[in-house]
Design an enzyme around this catalytic site. Structure first.
Site, mmCIF file in Angstrom:
data_model
loop_
_atom_site.group_PDB
_atom_site.id
_atom_site.type_symbol
_atom_site.label_atom_id
_atom_site.label_comp_id
_atom_site.label_asym_id
_atom_site.label_seq_id
_atom_site.Cartn_x
_atom_site.Cartn_y
_atom_site.Cartn_z
ATOM 1 N N ASP A 404 -2.971 2.558 -0.382
ATOM 2 C CA ASP A 404 -3.121 1.222 0.178
ATOM 3 C C ASP A 404 -2.325 1.160 1.477
ATOM 4 O OD1 ASP A 404 -3.920 -1.420 0.253
ATOM 5 O OD2 ASP A 404 -2.171 -2.128 -0.839
ATOM 6 N N ASP A 738 0.295 -1.310 -4.634
ATOM 7 C CA ASP A 738 1.278 -2.253 -5.170
ATOM 8 C C ASP A 738 0.644 -3.551 -5.638
ATOM 9 O OD1 ASP A 738 0.530 -3.174 -2.714
ATOM 10 O OD2 ASP A 738 2.541 -3.598 -1.983
ATOM 11 N N ASP A 742 -5.141 -2.987 -6.830
ATOM 12 C CA ASP A 742 -5.059 -1.531 -6.934
ATOM 13 C C ASP A 742 -5.086 -1.035 -8.378
ATOM 14 O OD1 ASP A 742 -4.691 -1.169 -4.115
ATOM 15 O OD2 ASP A 742 -2.635 -1.849 -4.354
#
Length: 1137
Positions: A404, A738, A742
């Site tokens: 990410d 995080d 995700d």
């Protein structure tokens, strides 16, 4: 000049506070960097097998919120609550009784914890692993022997207990480590916010968020974590940070209006788990607990099956191989030995168990678990928590790392990067520049505007600005922090020194914010400050500030310079704001002038343009080097983010994630249209989330054939699809993230890596590994540790299973020739669980053979077109054994008979064995060279050495090999050779004429068995050094780099000496303390043969099969990230007066 600028600069469109631009001019690089290799980047030639698509069983997985399409009145009526649209604070909300009844019906506002197995069942899973089952089987067979002949086989009681005890202990070690990691993880989890403000019966009260119910009216203020999904019916400058859910780093404006059908883009809905970064608002609770978007995404996570780690798969294959060999060998030689031993079931079964025990390295499960535990502890000291022990090695095996952006690669903290004032561009990130930037012309005025024209608030003011928590949206926070660090201690006094008399907050119509302050100047006592979208602010101005403090009229050339600077900042993926001021004249605006928003009696034109400021969410320190090292290690790193494609690409180019040409850049280089660019001409690709659902298998092959990949504007579903397609191409996928968005991908990946500080509880629970300090660079330490532990595990296994041949061959000679038993089952056990365990564990502390060697090697299972083709051919071959239910696309579970038939059919097929022996680049834990070393090379040397020492000791006692065979054939009644009570052997005269009574026979056999045990120990110590190196000869300083090696040797020798030379231990183990140390020389001699053989073997390998290293990737920048958040030189544009 105007025409040339029009050709150079594309139109920049501004929407809300976010700048969107298409095809902006980007600074030209000095040369085109090609990282692609046509051989490794071409697409696979074999297509993936077509399987029926699965139908979604539970439609509830789709987000089911539709309230955003309702009017406030309809929403209030639906949930039977009372609201006041004119004055939200007068809303009545629910009554306490209503809330109580709804709470009883719907349950508390909490996320259902993931289902967990009972600890006892987890322990049972560990016990029922194949390796432990083998040990339990051997133990049970020992007790069967006891039932056959209790008196003769009574010693087997201890052997059986030890085998079963070892299996239970192995299981407990693994279980304990898993529970310990889980307990540490649980201490980090806190699934819902503790408190929230709610309106009930017309009164605002604070309640536990868990007691919130649908229909409640909730008050959300700046800094609050949203406790449930809310429909906003009243708001004042309310902005929320949706990054935990969507990955979008920009704060989103929310209020009682909506023009969107997609709930994620609806302006009147805020979601559970997000953060209010500015303003305040009132909302109706429309979903709680598992019904919220957060809860439904968590449901996606629960539906994903966790794939077995590469290490567990390989260990399972190895165990099956060993188990098959052990069972077949034991069975065959039981059949051979039965007639040889005069149909003595007890004796033959005892032998079969000895052979079985000899093949199975009993200490291996404990060795693997303890080695991984030691490695996990080392990683914990580097702030990496491993939940699953085998995840330690998986990190070293990954071939693709999907990460990410917001909060993982970047700091999730907007930071001032460039400042353009008085026609000069300065880099605020340069330390040398930033220290003097405050003194630069025009910059102090920009800092004044940042300080005074803001709604950001501090949690405290008794510490420096850099250490404070700032409540406000990301842009406001970045500007205030910039001003605070520039002004220093006087920053806190400025708002009091120049009080605010009027304010127009930022809104989506104006796209600027205005404040008026009592700040005296030469013309009067009031000063207007404006900041906002660059074009809007420029339209309010007719002058521009110069370096001497004066201002001149804006000219066309000034506008061109403005546009060039603005485009340059925007092309870097920065957020750009403009600043302006006007010094109000006392005659028109006296000190007591009253400004009014309704009559708009404030200046709307004639402002002086002060400058531009660009902000970015900069990369975290160390990220650039970490990604560079990952790529140098042969790992493909790709970004998967919910952010804008241009922002994602701009960040990617700063952190080594993207250094090559995209199709658009290649088209510019080749002077052609993007559609005309050949595939081999570009190595980088940016994929928009909007096209992911329409991608074909061929499109996915094309995307993953590129060296550098960025997926932007992705949803949780997209992230999951990306991971699945990568795994379908045989990638071992690591996913970092995080946010809640995700979590499904984290669980599906081979290794999910979550952030502890910024990470959501759902993501932490789904991941296999957690970065405790949120430092992406820790992944590099993890990869190094993972690769090292794989190498050390392989060396440890190579060392451990080598002793199988000197254990098995003597037992086979015992039954086939026959000769007196050279090594009893109990001695085999103390080899495996005694000095072998000491020595095998020391490999955990071995360092790499060269400093950077491990990170220059390709992943142990590299992914290339050839490997993908092999994998797909294997899938196609296995398709014949899989049946599908074409109604729902699910795989049909086969009967036991059918499964066994398929296994047998597969083993008898030519395609299976062709595939098994097909050449590939994979390195597995237990491969043919390792098995050859253990069973055909050094294992045979050790077996010859042990048997040589055995026959020498027997010869010393007058027993020739011929005598040994004769005496073994007479081991039973009536001669009972080698027995010395309670049944005594008859005297035996050897071919050398020496008379041996029962005691002498017993001593001779005891010493012979002792020397076999001792010789295996000595030769294994030499073998330990021979196994330490893979690329260099086992001689030199490296042999002394691990001090624990010698501790293991001392521990192993001490145990062996206790068993052989301590008389009380001679009784249970059948050894003899009178063994002469002279006979040790035989095993030492064979030990030096092992070292010499290892040197020759490595030299041959160096000559004919040198190690393959990763090619260098041109364009990687490995200097610290902090120096290059922006370009390293301050850029000065033409100064004009």
């Amino acid at each position: 000049m105007g025409n040339s600028m029009e050709e150079k600069i594309s139109v920049v469109a501004v929407e809300d506070t976010k700048i969107k631009f298409a095809g902006v001019h980007k600074p030209k690089r000095t040369r085109t960097i090609q990282t692609i290799d046509t051989n490794t980047s071409r697409r696979p030639s074999v297509s993936a097998p077509k399987r029926p698509g699965k139908k979604i069983k539970n439609e509830k997985k789709d987000i089911d919120i539709t309230e955003h399409l309702l009017t406030p009145e309809d929403c209030a009526a639906k949930f039977d609550t009372e609201i006041d649209l004119k004055k939200a604070s007068n809303s009545q909300g629910l009554t306490s009784q209503q809330a109580y009844n709804i709470l009883l019906e719907t349950g508390p506002n909490v996320l259902t914890p993931p289902k967990r197995r009972h600890p006892f069942l987890k322990y049972l899973d560990c016990v029922l692993s194949l390796f432990n089952l083998l040990l339990i089987l051997a133990g049970i067979l020992d007790y069967i022997l006891l039932a056959i002949d209790f008196k003769a086989n009574f010693p087997n009681t201890y052997l059986g207990a030890i085998l079963i005890g070892v299996s239970l202990l192995n299981a407990f070690i693994e279980f304990y480590q898993e529970q310990k990691s889980q307990a540490l993880l649980d201490s980090f989890l806190d699934m819902v916010p503790a408190k929230c403000m709610v309106v009930r019966e017309g009164k605002v009260r604070q309640i536990d968020a868990s007691t919130l119910v649908v229909g409640d009216v909730v008050l959300i203020r700046m800094g609050d974590k949203v406790p449930a999904d809310l429909y906003i019916f009243s708001a004042s400058d309310l902005k929320v940070d949706n990054s935990p859910l969507t990955g979008e780093s920009d704060p989103q404006e929310r209020g009682p209006f909506n023009s969107q059908k997609n709930v994620f883009e609806a302006e009147n809905i805020i979601f559970n788990g997000t953060l209010a970064v500015s303003g305040e608002g009132y909302g109706i609770v429309v979903r709680t607990g598992d019904g919220t978007v957060l809860g439904q995404i968590a449901g996606l996570t629960a539906g994903e099956a966790k794939v077995a780690s590469p290490l567990s798969q390989e260990i399972a294959k190895f165990v099956k191989t060993i188990a098959t060999i052990a069972l077949v060998t034991a069975g065959v030689f039981f059949g051979i030995g039965f007639p040889v031993n005069n149909n003595n079931v007890s004796l033959t079964l005892n032998f079969a168990i000895s052979v079985f025990v000899a093949w199975v390295p009993e200490g291996l499960p404990a060795t693997v678990t303890i080695l991984l535990t030691i490695s996990a502890k080392r990683m914990a000291t580097r702030n990496v928590l491993v939940k699953d022990l085998q995840g330690v090695e998986t990190l070293g095996a990954i071939t693709l790392l999907a990460t990410d952006k917001t909060g993982t690669l970047t700091r999730n903290q907007m930071t001032v990067t460039y400042v353009w004032s008085c026609l000069t561009l300065r880099n605020a990130m340069e330390k040398q520049v930033s220290e003097s930037i405050v003194e630069s012309p025009g910059v102090e005025e920009i800092m004044n505007i940042c300080t005074l024209n803001t709604r950001a608030k501090f949690d405290r003011i008794d510490i420096p600005v850099s250490q404070r928590q700032i409540l406000g949206d990301a842009t406001e926070t970045g500007l205030v922090r910039f001003a605070g660090e520039g002004f220093g201690p006087k920053f806190d006094t400025i708002p009091d020194q120049y009080p605010k008399v009027f304010e127009i907050p930022f809104n989506s119509d104006n796209k600027w914010a205005m404040t008026i302050h009592k700040k005296r100047h030469a013309k009067g006592s009031l000063t207007v400050y404006v900041k906002g979208a660059p074009e809007r602010v420029l339209n309010l101005c007719d002058h521009i500030l110069l370096a001497d403090g004066s201002s001149v009229s804006l000219s066309g050339e000034h506008s061109v310079l403005f546009q060039e600077t603005y485009s340059y900042m925007a092309s870097q993926g920065h957020r750009v704001l403009a600043f302006a001021r006007v010094l109000l004249e006392e005659s028109e605006y006296p000190d007591n002038f009253i400004f009014d928003k309704t009559t708009k009696n404030y200046p709307m034109s004639g402002l002086t343009f002060v400058g531009l400021v660009s902000l970015e969410d900069p990369p975290k320190h160390g990220v650039r080097e970490a990604i560079g090292k990952c790529r140098a290690a042969g790992i493909k790193v790709m970004m998967v983010t919910g952010d804008h494609p241009l922002t994602a690409e701009a960040i990617g180019r700063k952190i080594n994630l993207m250094v090559g040409d995209t199709k658009e850049l290649a088209a510019s280089r080749l002077n052609c249209l993007p559609e005309e660019v050949p595939e081999h001409e570009y190595s980088s690709i940016v994929v928009h989330g909007d096209v992911i659902d329409e991608l074909t298998d061929e499109d996915w092959d094309t995307i993953f054939s590129k060296d550098e990949i960025i997926f932007a504007r992705t949803s949780p579903k997209h992230k999951l699809e990306i991971v699945k397609h990568a795994q379908a191409m045989r990638h071992i996928v690591g996913v970092t993230g995080d946010g809640v968005n995700d979590a499904p991908a984290l669980k599906k990946a081979d290794l999910g890596i979550a952030m502890n500080i910024s990470g959501s509880d759902v993501s932490k629970d789904a991941a296999s590994m957690i970065l405790l300090d949120d430092n992406f660079a820790s992944i590099i330490h993890g990869i190094e540790e993972g690769r090292l532990i794989f190498v050390n595990l392989k060396k440890s296994i190579q060392y451990t299973i080598t002793h199988s041949m000197p254990e098995v061959i003597p037992n086979l000679l015992y039954i086939i020739v026959p000769i007196p038993l050279p090594l009893s089952a109990i001695l085999i056990l103390v080899i495996d669980l005694g000095f072998e365990l000491f020595a095998a564990l020391t490999f955990a502390w071995d360092i790499p053979e060269s400093e950077d060697g491990l990170m220059k090697m390709p992943p142990r299972k590299p992914v290339n077109p050839e490997s993908i083709d092999r994998y797909r051919r294997s899938l196609i071959r296995k398709e014949q054994y899989i049946q599908y239910d074409y109604k729902n696309g699910e795989e049909i579970k086969l009967t036991i008979y059918r499964r066994y038939y398929n296994v047998l059919h597969e083993l008898l097929s030519a395609a299976y064995w062709k595939e098994k022996f097909e050449k590939n680049d994979d390195e597995v834990l237990v491969d043919l060279p390792l098995l050859s070393w253990a069973y055909l090379e050094v294992g045979i040397i050790e077996a010859v050495g042990a048997m040589t020492a055995y026959f020498v000791v027997l010869w010393y006692h007058g027993i020739t090999p011929y005598d040994a065979v004769v005496m073994q054939r007479g081991v039973g009644a009536p001669t009972n050779y080698f027995l010395n009570g309670p049944v005594y052997a008859v005297d035996y005269t050897t071919t050398l004429g020496k008379l041996l009574n029962a005691e002498m026979q017993k001593i001779a056999l005891g010493q012979a068995q002792s020397i076999v045990y001792w010789s295996i120990m000595v030769m294994q110590m030499f073998n330990m050094f021979a196994c330490k190196t893979r690329f260099s000869i086992p001689i030199g300083r490296y042999m002394f780099s691990n001090k624990f090696t010698f501790a293991g040797i001392i521990g192993g020798v001490s145990l062996a000496a206790l068993i052989v030379y301590c008389p009380p231990f001679n009784i249970p183990f059948g050894t003899d303390y009178r063994l002469l140390p002279l006979w040790w020389l035989i095993s030492f001699g064979f030990g030096f043969v092992i070292i010499g053989y290892a040197c020759i073997r490595i030299k041959i390998k160096q000559r004919f099969s040198p190690p393959t290293l990763n090619p260098n990737i041109h364009g990687l920048r490995m200097h610290p990230t902090i120096r290059t958040v922006a370009t390293t030189d301050a850029r000065s544009l033409n100064k004009m007066v």
